[in-house]
Structures are given as structure tokens and as C-alpha cells.
Design a protein around this motif. Structure first.
Motif, PDB file in Angstrom:
ATOM      1  N   ARG A 246      -3.675  28.130   9.465  1.00 13.63           N
ATOM      2  CA  ARG A 246      -2.673  27.242  10.037  1.00 13.63           C
ATOM      3  C   ARG A 246      -1.290  27.868  10.018  1.00 13.63           C
ATOM      4  O   ARG A 246      -0.527  27.783  10.996  1.00 13.63           O
ATOM      5  CB  ARG A 246      -2.648  25.925   9.270  1.00 13.63           C
TER       6      ARG A 246
ATOM      7  N   LYS B  90      -0.606  31.030   9.986  1.00 10.67           N
ATOM      8  CA  LYS B  90      -0.560  32.086  10.998  1.00 10.67           C
ATOM      9  C   LYS B  90      -0.382  31.515  12.399  1.00 10.67           C
ATOM     10  O   LYS B  90       0.402  32.006  13.207  1.00 10.67           O
ATOM     11  CB  LYS B  90      -1.848  32.914  10.945  1.00 10.67           C
ATOM     12  N   ARG B  91      -1.139  30.428  12.669  1.00 12.90           N
ATOM     13  CA  ARG B  91      -1.002  29.812  13.985  1.00 12.90           C
ATOM     14  C   ARG B  91       0.403  29.262  14.214  1.00 12.90           C
ATOM     15  O   ARG B  91       0.976  29.406  15.303  1.00 12.90           O
ATOM     16  CB  ARG B  91      -2.011  28.674  14.131  1.00 12.90           C
ATOM     17  N   GLY B  92       0.960  28.612  13.144  1.00  9.97           N
ATOM     18  CA  GLY B  92       2.321  28.091  13.290  1.00  9.97           C
ATOM     19  C   GLY B  92       3.321  29.193  13.534  1.00  9.97           C
ATOM     20  O   GLY B  92       4.222  29.063  14.376  1.00  9.97           O
TER      21      GLY B  92
ATOM     22  N   GLU C 270       2.687  32.093  14.899  1.00 11.49           N
ATOM     23  CA  GLU C 270       2.473  32.600  16.269  1.00 11.49           C
ATOM     24  C   GLU C 270       3.082  31.661  17.309  1.00 11.49           C
ATOM     25  O   GLU C 270       3.684  32.104  18.286  1.00 11.49           O
ATOM     26  CB  GLU C 270       0.978  32.763  16.518  1.00 11.49           C
ATOM     27  N   ARG C 271       2.920  30.345  17.072  1.00 16.15           N
ATOM     28  CA  ARG C 271       3.512  29.384  18.008  1.00 16.15           C
ATOM     29  C   ARG C 271       5.033  29.484  18.035  1.00 16.15           C
ATOM     30  O   ARG C 271       5.655  29.434  19.104  1.00 16.15           O
ATOM     31  CB  ARG C 271       3.108  27.969  17.617  1.00 16.15           C
ATOM     32  N   GLU C 272       5.640  29.618  16.841  1.00 16.32           N
ATOM     33  CA  GLU C 272       7.100  29.763  16.783  1.00 16.32           C
ATOM     34  C   GLU C 272       7.548  31.023  17.512  1.00 16.32           C
ATOM     35  O   GLU C 272       8.557  31.008  18.241  1.00 16.32           O
ATOM     36  CB  GLU C 272       7.558  29.797  15.322  1.00 16.32           C
ATOM     37  N   ARG C 273       6.795  32.100  17.309  1.00 15.16           N
ATOM     38  CA  ARG C 273       7.152  33.337  18.005  1.00 15.16           C
ATOM     39  C   ARG C 273       7.030  33.174  19.518  1.00 15.16           C
ATOM     40  O   ARG C 273       7.889  33.654  20.276  1.00 15.16           O
ATOM     41  CB  ARG C 273       6.234  34.464  17.535  1.00 15.16           C
ATOM     42  N   GLU C 274       5.957  32.472  19.940  1.00 17.10           N
ATOM     43  CA  GLU C 274       5.784  32.249  21.380  1.00 17.10           C
ATOM     44  C   GLU C 274       6.925  31.401  21.946  1.00 17.10           C
ATOM     45  O   GLU C 274       7.444  31.664  23.039  1.00 17.10           O
ATOM     46  CB  GLU C 274       4.447  31.549  21.623  1.00 17.10           C
ATOM     47  N   ARG C 275       7.336  30.378  21.175  1.00 11.76           N
ATOM     48  CA  ARG C 275       8.470  29.550  21.617  1.00 11.76           C
ATOM     49  C   ARG C 275       9.744  30.368  21.721  1.00 11.76           C
ATOM     50  O   ARG C 275      10.522  30.218  22.672  1.00 11.76           O
ATOM     51  CB  ARG C 275       8.658  28.390  20.647  1.00 11.76           C
TER      52      ARG C 275
ATOM     53  N   ARG D 260       9.604  32.416  24.799  1.00 11.94           N
ATOM     54  CA  ARG D 260       9.877  31.612  25.992  1.00 11.94           C
ATOM     55  C   ARG D 260      11.358  31.288  26.116  1.00 11.94           C
ATOM     56  O   ARG D 260      11.933  31.327  27.208  1.00 11.94           O
ATOM     57  CB  ARG D 260       9.062  30.321  25.937  1.00 11.94           C
TER      58      ARG D 260
END
Length: 341
Positions: A62, A64-66, A68-73, A76
Motif C-alpha cells: 500500500r 508503495k502504491r501510495g 507511486e500515485r503521489e509521484r504520478e500526480r 501530471r
């Protein structure tokens, strides 16, 4: 002895075979200890350890996923910022180019105007007297005269057809305004005309001139109309607490209270009960249902306490008010059950 000696080796050879056949009792080894089924306590401990390890793995996944999501945001956001910067720079560059092109056009116009002025001045300075012109015309050959006429015509056309962008833009603006005005005139009008209300608000085949407002309510008090003629009471009082409105007029098919006098209109007036907010002396606000009178555009008017009222307007009625319709001698006095006699 020899036989015994001969047998002895065979016996010696047979003895190990016998030893192999006889099972040997061995002590329990570590393998036997591990091969046994574990106790319930060890099973619980192992299950708890497995669950903890799974929870740790899940939490790590979780996290790691969080991340990765923050990095993706963030990526963007950076991309959006970069796009907005590019758009702003493109707009600024386009504005600069337009300004530069506009300046160049104005400079070209100025240059063209200066050249035209110089040409006109040179022509004026070079223009000879009428005698000289006649003598030169006689000396000129027909070919030169035709060539000079062609040149003069081209120059005149060029000077007369000089473009003027300001006048063109003004003309275009005027044309656009005229087109918009024509479209507005042609557009359909969706405003209320009253025709639909007249068609829908019908009773017994007669179009009623009045529509109840949304605040129409039945009264809480038992209002009554006492009819007098020449200061003498007539019949029983009229009860006005069973409906939210009462129509007065000569048309008996639709009138709630008919007025047969010839000076009264078919639909003369209406008493409408409305719910309104009233402020008390202590500053509190409450809702009350009060009676209102409206004249429906009658010919001979409606009177409250001998004062004529304007048509198509609500007038609040109070206790002991006197109402008259047209030139009728009848008077209607408004009272309720709690009124003092």
C-alpha cells in the motif's frame, strides 16, 4: 576337527546374515521429532506469524502504491504547469507578432501616403501653363500621347483605390450589428402572452379573468359579509371562509356571489385570501392568512370605504371595511365571528 574347522567359516559367514535379519532398536532421532504433528499452540503461533507477515507485506504494498500515485500526480501537475506555460508563451508570442505586423502595416501606409504626397507635389510643380501644354501637345507624336494617357490613368486609379482598413473594419462592424438586429427581430418571443392561461382557466365554457396566486390559502377565521341597502340589513350574512377566493359579478354561471345591478361587470372583482408574513411588536415574524380585494378591470370601478381602487391590484381588507360595486346601492361590510357587534 577338520569338519568343525570347515564349518566354522560357514558359521562365521552366516552369523552376519542373521544379524541383518534381526531388527535393531534405535533411539528416536531429530527427524522423528520434526515428523510429528505440531501442537495446537505452535499452530496458532505459526498462523499469527503468517498473518503478521502478510499484513506487513500488504502495508508495504500500500505504501508503495501510495508513493507511486503521489509521484504520478506530481508528474501530471508538472505536465499541466508546463502546458500552461507553453500556452501562455504561445499567446504572448502571437500577440507580439500581431503587434509587430500591425506596426509594419501602419508604417507601410505612412510610407505610401508620403510617396503619394511627393508625387502630387511634383506634378503640381511640373504643371506647365496652358500655352506650353498646347504647344507640347502639338509636338507630341500620337504614340507618346497614348502612352502618357495610359500612365496617367493607371496613376489615378492607384491613387483612388488606396485601401483604408479602418473604414473597412467600421463597415464590417456595422454590417454585423445590422445582422444581429435582424436576427433578434426574427427570433420568436417566449414571453407570457396570457393566451394559454385564458384557454386553460375556463369554467363552464367561460374564460375567467383571474388566476389564483401561489400564496392562496383558506382563511383561519370565519369571515362574513353583511349586506346592507339604505342602511338596512338584507337576508343572512354571506359566509366567506369555505374557499380561498370569491368572485363577484353579473355572470351567474361563474360568479360565487352574483351582483345583479346593471352597472356591475360580468366579472367585476374578487376577494382573495393570501398567506403573508407579518412582524409582531416584539420583533418576531409569523405567517397569517389575510383577505385582499382586487378589481378585475370593471367599467364602473370598485370602492373600499367610498374610495375607488385601481384595477388589477391587491388591496388588503380589514375588519369593518365597506365594499361597493359600481353604482349599486348595496354595501357589503366585512366582519368575522370574533367581531364586536
Amino acid at each position: 576337527m577338520a569338519r568343525e574347522k570347515q564349518r566354522s567359516p560357514s558359521m562365521a559367514s552366516e552369523s552376519p546374515v542373521r544379524h541383518r535379519q534381526s531388527p535393531r532398536r534405535r533411539s528416536p532421532s531429530r527427524r522423528d521429532e520434526f515428523s510429528r504433528s505440531p501442537s495446537p499452540r505452535t499452530k496458532r503461533l505459526r498462523r499469527a506469524q503468517g498473518e503478521r507477515s502478510r499484513e506487513r507485506e500488504d502495508s508495504r504494498g500500500r505504501e508503495k502504491r501510495g508513493v507511486e500515485r503521489e509521484r504520478e500526480r506530481e508528474r501530471r501537475r508538472e505536465g499541466d504547469k508546463e502546458r500552461t506555460r507553453r500556452d501562455v508563451t504561445d499567446v504572448e508570442v502571437g500577440d507580439k507578432r500581431r503587434r509587430g505586423s500591425g506596426r509594419e502595416e501602419t508604417e507601410e501606409r505612412k510610407r505610401a501616403g508620403a510617396d503619394d504626397e511627393r508625387q502630387t507635389r511634383g506634378r503640381r510643380e511640373r504643371s506647365p501653363s496652358p500655352l506650353d501644354r498646347s504647344s507640347r501637345k502639338s509636338r507630341r507624336s500620337p504614340e507618346r500621347a497614348s502612352a502618357s494617357r495610359h500612365d496617367e490613368g493607371s496613376n489615378a486609379r492607384g491613387s483612388g483605390e488606396e485601401p483604408n482598413d479602418e473604414d473597412d473594419s467600421i463597415a464590417k462592424m456595422k454590417a454585423a450589428e445590422e445582422a444581429l438586429a435582424a436576427k433578434k427581430k426574427e427570433e420568436p418571443s417566449f414571453e407570457l402572452s396570457g393566451k394559454l392561461a385564458e384557454e386553460t382557466n375556463r369554467y363552464r365554457g367561460i374564460a375567467i379573468l383571474f388566476n389564483e396566486p401561489p400564496e392562496a390559502r383558506k382563511p383561519n377565521k370565519r369571515w362574513r359579509l353583511y349586506v346592507f341597502k339604505d342602511s338596512e340589513p338584507l337576508d343572512e350574512p354571506l359566509q366567506l371562509h369555505r374557499q380561498s377566493c370569491y368572485l363577484f359579478g353579473r355572470e351567474r354561471r361563474i360568479a360565487d356571489i352574483p351582483t345583479d345591478h346593471p352597472s356591475c361587470s360580468k366579472q367585476h372583482a374578487v376577494i382573495q385570501y393570501r398567506e403573508v408574513t407579518v412582524e409582531k411588536p416584539d420583533g418576531m415574524v409569523e405567517k397569517q392568512v389575510k383577505p385582499y380585494l382586487m378589481d378585475l378591470g370593471s367599467t364602473n370601478k370598485t370602492y373600499i370605504n367610498k374610495d375607488p381602487i385601481e384595477p388589477q391590484r391587491y388591496y388588503e381588507l380589514r375588519e369593518k371595511d365597506t365594499i361597493k360595486f359600481g353604482n349599486s346601492s348595496r354595501e357589503y361590510v366585512l366582519l368575522h365571528e370574533g367581531s364586536a357587534e
